[in-house]
Motif scaffolding. Structure first.
Motif, PDB file in Angstrom:
ATOM      1  N   UNK A 248       0.835  -1.210   0.019  1.00 36.95           N
ATOM      2  CA  UNK A 248      -0.094  -0.166  -0.147  1.00 36.95           C
ATOM      3  C   UNK A 248       0.871   1.105  -0.076  1.00 36.95           C
ATOM      4  N   UNK A 249       2.037   1.084   0.335  1.00 36.21           N
ATOM      5  CA  UNK A 249       3.033   2.285   0.498  1.00 36.21           C
ATOM      6  C   UNK A 249       3.589   2.454  -1.017  1.00 36.21           C
ATOM      7  N   UNK A 250       3.706   1.509  -1.876  1.00 35.28           N
ATOM      8  CA  UNK A 250       4.144   1.638  -3.140  1.00 35.28           C
ATOM      9  C   UNK A 250       3.317   2.374  -4.142  1.00 35.28           C
ATOM     10  N   UNK A 251       3.072   3.633  -3.839  1.00 32.46           N
ATOM     11  CA  UNK A 251       2.233   4.466  -4.526  1.00 32.46           C
ATOM     12  C   UNK A 251       2.371   5.081  -6.001  1.00 32.46           C
ATOM     13  N   UNK A 252       3.880   4.664  -6.228  1.00 35.82           N
ATOM     14  CA  UNK A 252       4.065   4.996  -7.645  1.00 35.82           C
ATOM     15  C   UNK A 252       4.714   3.973  -8.299  1.00 35.82           C
ATOM     16  N   UNK A 316       7.305   9.580  -0.362  1.00 32.66           N
ATOM     17  CA  UNK A 316       6.113  10.358  -0.530  1.00 32.66           C
ATOM     18  C   UNK A 316       5.218   9.799   0.703  1.00 32.66           C
ATOM     19  N   UNK A 317       5.091   8.406   0.943  1.00 36.05           N
ATOM     20  CA  UNK A 317       4.418   8.089   1.973  1.00 36.05           C
ATOM     21  C   UNK A 317       4.879   8.516   3.375  1.00 36.05           C
ATOM     22  N   UNK A 318       6.297   8.665   3.441  1.00 34.10           N
ATOM     23  CA  UNK A 318       6.737   9.053   4.576  1.00 34.10           C
ATOM     24  C   UNK A 318       6.287  10.424   5.045  1.00 34.10           C
ATOM     25  N   UNK A 319       6.406  11.229   3.780  1.00 38.38           N
ATOM     26  CA  UNK A 319       5.970  12.775   3.957  1.00 38.38           C
ATOM     27  C   UNK A 319       4.589  12.774   4.345  1.00 38.38           C
ATOM     28  N   UNK A 320       3.876  12.038   3.684  1.00 38.61           N
ATOM     29  CA  UNK A 320       2.321  12.055   3.914  1.00 38.61           C
ATOM     30  C   UNK A 320       2.011  11.409   5.517  1.00 38.61           C
ATOM     31  N   UNK A 321       2.735  10.547   6.011  1.00 44.80           N
ATOM     32  CA  UNK A 321       2.363  10.182   7.106  1.00 44.80           C
ATOM     33  C   UNK A 321       3.065  11.410   8.488  1.00 44.80           C
TER      34      UNK A 321
END
Length: 357
Positions: A248-252, A316-321
């Motif tokens: 779910x974290x592999x958004x790209x 990106x997922x780290x920034x979103x978190x």
């Protein structure tokens, strides 16, 4: 590359033996694999795939070895994308974790059988019709566009195909262990587990359309195509449980795969131009000025694209978190401030009332 029928027979027999062992050793008894078990077997199958590639390079030459590694990387990346859709299906059908292994195992076997049929068909077409490279290239460019801009917009668990199956077959509302059918009041019903497997098989058919033209853009050797696909599917079940949360974290990932498919599509079109035989294109003469992309460049490009997509996704997922954490913290602080202000106002009002009385 000279592959004798005996080598083919041994390769297919060993592949079948691996999947039979997987079923009886891990899947037959329903359970949810631990992280340690999934990590060990994932590392084993990836190591085995890499060792096989070294063997191809040593025995048949590193041109074929490079084709195998490029094909394996591409098929592994596409298989991980396949896992993401499997995860959506499992969630949509609410499959209990302990039974997901069986669904994945059956789905992977169906995928290998379907890809085997597509591999044989692709090899026959390539051998007899050089213009098929134009078709494969155009198909991959279309699939790249769809992958980049239409990924994840539908729910396979509630698609038209599954709704059609529900209309024509009697399906029970609840799971009955890992059984596919159950008898109630003298009538035979299919369980939701059966629908899950139907959905997985349908998805495998769609993904075979993506994967086989993609790898034929990297090699024309059917043996390399088959073994790269087989090794990409081996260990996929364990990888599902190992990186289930990471998927779910592999958004790209979709965009990365789109770039890879587009690159191979362009490579196929250039190769088709180089071996052109169509009379209405350049008078049926090959366009020798069209460059042939070397396999080493394909390998580097595919590996770099996967790496960039993975790193960018995690960043990106780290920034979103972090942003979500800051927003939650701000909301909590604002709530506490509001509560304190109300208490103070109430206290002041009470004191004033006391003075007046």
């Amino acid at each position: 590359m000279n592959i004798t029928p005996l080598v083919w027979i041994i390769t297919i027999a060993v592949t079948i033996a691996f999947f039979v062992y997987e079923f009886f050793a891990h899947v037959r008894k329903p359970h949810e694999p631990t992280i340690g078990e999934s990590a060990r077997w994932s590392a084993f199958y990836i190591g085995l795939a890499l060792l096989f590639g070294v063997g191809i390079g040593t025995v048949s030459g590193w041109t074929y070895g490079g084709e195998y590694f490029a094909g394996y990387l591409t098929e592994k990346a596409l298989s991980i994308d396949n896992l993401f859709v499997f995860l959506i299906v499992m969630t949509g059908f609410a499959v209990p974790r302990m039974y997901q292994q069986k669904v994945l195992m059956i789905g992977i076997v169906i995928a290998l059988i379907m890809r085997g049929g597509f591999i044989a068909l692709g090899a026959t077409l390539i051998e007899n019709f050089s213009w098929i490279f134009y078709l494969f290239g155009a198909l991959l460019l279309f699939l790249a566009y769809r992958q980049a801009f239409a990924h994840g917009e539908s729910d396979p668990a509630n698609g038209r195909f599954i709704r059609f199956v529900r209309r024509i077959l009697p399906v029970s509302d609840e799971y009955n262990g890992d059984r596919l059918t159950v008898q109630r009041d003298g009538k035979r019903f299919f369980t939701p587990m059966f629908l899950v497997i139907i959905a997985i098989g349908f998805i495998d058919l769609i993904f075979a359309v993506d994967s086989i033209p993609a790898i034929y853009g990297l090699t024309e050797e059917a043996y390399i195509v088959f073994t790269a696909n087989a090794f990409a599917l081996m260990g996929l079940r364990q990888l599902y449980f190992l990186i289930g949360g990471l998927l779910e974290r592999l958004v790209y990932l979709a965009q990365g795969l789109a770039v890879i498919l587009a690159f191979i599509g362009v490579k196929l079109v250039l190769h088709a131009m180089h071996v052109n035989e169509l009379p209405f294109i350049n008078g049926g003469e090959p366009m020798l000025w069209a460059p042939e992309i070397p396999i080493w460049f394909s390998l580097v490009f595919i590996g770099a694209t996967i790496a960039v997509a993975t790193v960018a996704s995690l960043m990106k997922t780290r920034r979103d978190d972090r942003r979500d954490a800051l927003e939650n913290s701000s909301s909590t602080s604002a709530s506490l401030t509001t509560d304190t202000g109300l208490t103070t106002d109430t206290g002041l009002t009470t004191d004033t009332q006391k003075e007046h009385s």
